[in-house]
Write a protein that holds these residues in place. Structure first.
Motif, PDB file in Angstrom:
ATOM      1  N   ASN A   1       0.811  -1.218   0.000  1.00 54.23           N
ATOM      2  CA  ASN A   1       0.000   0.000   0.000  1.00 54.23           C
ATOM      3  C   ASN A   1       0.848   1.273   0.000  1.00 54.23           C
ATOM      4  O   ASN A   1       0.309   2.383   0.019  1.00 54.23           O
ATOM      5  CB  ASN A   1      -0.933   0.020   1.207  1.00 54.23           C
ATOM      6  CG  ASN A   1      -2.153  -0.870   1.003  1.00 54.23           C
ATOM      7  OD1 ASN A   1      -2.719  -0.920  -0.080  1.00 54.23           O
ATOM      8  ND2 ASN A   1      -2.549  -1.591   2.044  1.00 54.23           N
ATOM      9  N   HIS A   2       2.188   1.123   0.030  1.00 58.43           N
ATOM     10  CA  HIS A   2       3.123   2.253  -0.054  1.00 58.43           C
ATOM     11  C   HIS A   2       2.917   3.274   1.071  1.00 58.43           C
ATOM     12  O   HIS A   2       2.978   4.486   0.839  1.00 58.43           O
ATOM     13  CB  HIS A   2       3.001   2.957  -1.412  1.00 58.43           C
ATOM     14  CG  HIS A   2       3.055   2.035  -2.585  1.00 58.43           C
ATOM     15  ND1 HIS A   2       4.196   1.345  -2.926  1.00 58.43           N
ATOM     16  CD2 HIS A   2       2.090   1.661  -3.479  1.00 58.43           C
ATOM     17  CE1 HIS A   2       3.947   0.604  -3.994  1.00 58.43           C
ATOM     18  NE2 HIS A   2       2.682   0.768  -4.335  1.00 58.43           N
ATOM     19  N   CYS A   3       2.671   2.782   2.285  1.00 67.00           N
ATOM     20  CA  CYS A   3       2.456   3.718   3.388  1.00 67.00           C
ATOM     21  C   CYS A   3       2.869   3.078   4.708  1.00 67.00           C
ATOM     22  O   CYS A   3       3.198   1.889   4.774  1.00 67.00           O
ATOM     23  CB  CYS A   3       0.990   4.156   3.444  1.00 67.00           C
ATOM     24  SG  CYS A   3      -0.197   2.813   3.618  1.00 67.00           S
TER      25      CYS A   3
ATOM     26  N   ARG B   1       1.585   2.414   8.569  1.00 69.34           N
ATOM     27  CA  ARG B   1       0.354   2.321   9.366  1.00 69.34           C
ATOM     28  C   ARG B   1       0.720   2.189  10.839  1.00 69.34           C
ATOM     29  O   ARG B   1       1.824   1.760  11.196  1.00 69.34           O
ATOM     30  CB  ARG B   1      -0.476   1.097   8.949  1.00 69.34           C
ATOM     31  CG  ARG B   1      -0.589   0.840   7.447  1.00 69.34           C
ATOM     32  CD  ARG B   1      -1.681   1.614   6.779  1.00 69.34           C
ATOM     33  NE  ARG B   1      -3.007   1.197   7.176  1.00 69.34           N
ATOM     34  CZ  ARG B   1      -3.660   0.119   6.679  1.00 69.34           C
ATOM     35  NH1 ARG B   1      -3.057  -0.672   5.798  1.00 69.34           N
ATOM     36  NH2 ARG B   1      -4.892  -0.167   7.078  1.00 69.34           N
TER      37      ARG B   1
ATOM     38  N   LEU C   1       5.194  10.589   0.207  1.00 65.32           N
ATOM     39  CA  LEU C   1       5.027   9.415  -0.647  1.00 65.32           C
ATOM     40  C   LEU C   1       6.163   8.426  -0.404  1.00 65.32           C
ATOM     41  O   LEU C   1       7.316   8.830  -0.193  1.00 65.32           O
ATOM     42  CB  LEU C   1       5.011   9.817  -2.126  1.00 65.32           C
ATOM     43  CG  LEU C   1       3.787  10.596  -2.625  1.00 65.32           C
ATOM     44  CD1 LEU C   1       4.030  11.097  -4.044  1.00 65.32           C
ATOM     45  CD2 LEU C   1       2.522   9.735  -2.576  1.00 65.32           C
TER      46      LEU C   1
ATOM     47  N   GLY D   1       2.306   8.596   4.075  1.00 64.36           N
ATOM     48  CA  GLY D   1       2.126   8.006   2.759  1.00 64.36           C
ATOM     49  C   GLY D   1       0.676   8.049   2.323  1.00 64.36           C
ATOM     50  O   GLY D   1      -0.232   8.263   3.127  1.00 64.36           O
ATOM     51  N   GLN D   2       0.483   7.851   1.027  1.00 55.70           N
ATOM     52  CA  GLN D   2      -0.856   7.856   0.451  1.00 55.70           C
ATOM     53  C   GLN D   2      -1.183   6.451  -0.032  1.00 55.70           C
ATOM     54  O   GLN D   2      -0.568   5.955  -0.972  1.00 55.70           O
ATOM     55  CB  GLN D   2      -0.932   8.864  -0.693  1.00 55.70           C
ATOM     56  CG  GLN D   2      -0.619  10.281  -0.252  1.00 55.70           C
ATOM     57  CD  GLN D   2      -0.643  11.277  -1.389  1.00 55.70           C
ATOM     58  OE1 GLN D   2      -1.412  11.128  -2.345  1.00 55.70           O
ATOM     59  NE2 GLN D   2       0.204  12.299  -1.324  1.00 55.70           N
ATOM     60  N   PRO D   3      -2.118   5.769   0.645  1.00 57.23           N
ATOM     61  CA  PRO D   3      -2.402   4.366   0.334  1.00 57.23           C
ATOM     62  C   PRO D   3      -2.666   4.123  -1.150  1.00 57.23           C
ATOM     63  O   PRO D   3      -3.491   4.800  -1.768  1.00 57.23           O
ATOM     64  CB  PRO D   3      -3.655   4.079   1.169  1.00 57.23           C
ATOM     65  CG  PRO D   3      -3.591   5.057   2.298  1.00 57.23           C
ATOM     66  CD  PRO D   3      -2.977   6.286   1.721  1.00 57.23           C
TER      67      PRO D   3
ATOM     68  N   ASP E   1      12.794   2.781   2.979  1.00 56.33           N
ATOM     69  CA  ASP E   1      11.941   2.982   1.803  1.00 56.33           C
ATOM     70  C   ASP E   1      12.616   2.279   0.642  1.00 56.33           C
ATOM     71  O   ASP E   1      13.359   2.888  -0.136  1.00 56.33           O
ATOM     72  CB  ASP E   1      11.770   4.487   1.564  1.00 56.33           C
ATOM     73  CG  ASP E   1      10.679   4.797   0.550  1.00 56.33           C
ATOM     74  OD1 ASP E   1      10.022   3.856   0.069  1.00 56.33           O
ATOM     75  OD2 ASP E   1      10.491   5.987   0.246  1.00 56.33           O
TER      76      ASP E   1
ATOM     77  N   THR F   1      -3.443   5.331   9.214  1.00 58.06           N
ATOM     78  CA  THR F   1      -2.317   5.586   8.318  1.00 58.06           C
ATOM     79  C   THR F   1      -1.619   6.852   8.780  1.00 58.06           C
ATOM     80  O   THR F   1      -2.254   7.904   8.878  1.00 58.06           O
ATOM     81  CB  THR F   1      -2.804   5.741   6.867  1.00 58.06           C
ATOM     82  OG1 THR F   1      -3.469   4.534   6.471  1.00 58.06           O
ATOM     83  CG2 THR F   1      -1.637   6.013   5.924  1.00 58.06           C
TER      84      THR F   1
END
Length: 449
Positions: free
Chosen positions: A385-387, A389, A418, A402-404, A437, A399
């Protein structure tokens, strides 16, 4: 009005009000356990971590050491009390719209209404520039392709890497490195080319009392390496010692142990093999014992909750079997690891998706590394999901950066930052979160207030 000026005005008003109230109530009475605690109002009704708050009511008593104030499960700092007004500091990360409760002795009372908590966060880059290889140097010059992270109490960030060297200029390498912001340095502790690697490392663990770092060799059942700061982190191979029956019980094809974790609850190390067996290792004698048989599957992450150090958390791969354990966050109670309910899944089944909320309803997409802060908040690198949590101690998933579903690279606030396939996380003593990352080939830092 500028919001920072407004905040300064509010703080000044609070201090003035508190001073006036204290002067007028200097003869306030002590807490009377035969009478109820009466809660009236609190001011301000919204804010963030470390903001001041005034709680009005009756029968608080004048001794702040006997008063406990909670925002949900997060404990606030009580500065003073006049008997009818408590002056407190808002705690960090209490969860969304927390309820405020006052506890004195055996009495506990909750204010009507919720406090509106504003999370302030900032994502920045510590080191790395997008080049997918490892090169030692200063923070600005080094290149990193890290997967897993860990921290000690002195501010050292430890990173394991297994770089594919997409530049093609040199051979791919495997190793463990130390990153230190204050010293402005990225340096390897152990490093070798793929053909001659001596340590195939994934997850790392630190005994924060001694500072000793331990890394498990993924594909050699008994081998682990320790790095002691008293020896300048010189790598030492140590072999766990299993009984003949325990050693033979581990399926030969599945003797992969991606993680090893130190538990301050009993001072032992815990590792898990792909066939689902969990072993307890005495770090002094190296005596080792299989203490649990769980489901089959590779791992993404493993961590101990410092607020409950007998709880071992595990994230399982999409190859887990039975299928109900796939892409799940599990917990194992080390006090009775083979007891009924000793091993259970926390989040909802049905991975490769996204959903915040109560953890029993929450969904992740290939959750990888997990780590806790000292308050028991769990941070999850949600790779797919690139985030990043967070799971609060009361089991609510939010969250935090990041932006899911959106991959990219951008520093800044939580709504604009991001990530691209974040893999590793670690949390320091101040609660700052570090993120490997991975597909951006950078180490990022998330500061939440």
């Amino acid at each position: 009005m500028n919001r920072y000026l407004l905040k300064a005005c509010i703080i000044s008003t609070l201090i003035c009000c508190l001073s006036c109230k204290d002067e007028s109530k200097s003869t306030g009475v002590e807490y009377d356990p035969s009478k109820e605690i009466v809660l009236k109002t609190f001011f301000p009704v919204e804010g963030g971590a470390r903001d001041k708050i005034l709680l009005d009511g009756e029968n608080f008593g004048k001794d702040p050491s006997k008063i406990k104030v909670y925002f949900n499960n997060a404990r606030a700092t009580v500065v003073s009390s006049s008997g009818e007004r408590i002056y407190a500091i808002v705690p960090r990360l209490p969860g969304a719209n927390p309820k405020i409760s006052v506890v004195i002795g055996s009495d506990s009372t909750v204010y009507e209404g919720n406090y509106v908590y504003h999370t302030q966060a900032l994502v920045s880059t510590v080191t790395g520039n997008g080049v997918k290889s490892f090169t030692a140097g200063s923070l600005s010059d080094a290149t990193v392709y890290g997967k897993y992270l860990e921290l000690d109490r002195e501010g050292n960030i430890f990173m394991s890497w297994r770089d594919g060297n997409t530049t093609g200029s040199t051979a791919a390498t495997f190793g463990v490195a130390r990153i230190n912001e204050a010293e402005n340095i990225v340096t390897p502790l152990i490093q070798a080319e793929a053909a001659g690697r001596v340590l195939y490392a994934n997850g790392l663990t630190v005994d924060r009392a001694t500072g000793v770092l331990t890394a498990a060799h993924e594909s050699v059942q008994e081998v682990m390496f320790t790095f002691d700061p008293k020896e300048a982190w010189y790598p030492r191979q140590r072999n766990a010692r299993y009984s003949t029956s325990d050693y033979a019980s581990i399926v030969v094809a599945d003797r992969y142990k991606n993680f090893i974790t130190f538990s301050p609850w009993d001072g032992h190390l815990y590792t898990r093999f792909r066939d689902g067996k969990v072993a307890r290792i005495n770090p002094q004698t190296l005596e080792s014992k299989i203490v649990h048989q769980g489901p089959y599957g590779s791992q993404y992450g493993q961590a101990i909750n410092p607020a409950k150090p007998w709880e071992l958390y595990i994230t399982l791969h999409s190859n887990a079997s039975p299928i109900e354990f796939r892409q799940g966050i599990m917990v194992l109670d080390l006090r009775d690891p083979d007891g009924t309910g000793g091993f259970r899944r926390l989040n909802a089944p049905g991975g490769s998706s996204f959903k915040d909320g109560p953890i029993q309803d929450a969904l992740f997409n290939l959750p990888k590394d997990i780590k806790f802060d000292n308050d028991g908040n769990m941070f999850v690198a949600d790779y797919g999901n690139h985030c990043v949590r967070m799971v609060s101690p009361d089991g609510v998933v939010t969250t935090v950066a990041g932006q899911p579903g959106t991959a990219g690279f951008k520093d800044g606030g939580p709504a604009e930052s991001l990530f691209n396939q974040p893999w590793g996380v670690a949390v320091n003593e101040l609660g700052h979160i570090y993120i490997a990352d991975w597909n951006n080939a950078r180490i990022r830092k998330l500061v939440i207030e």
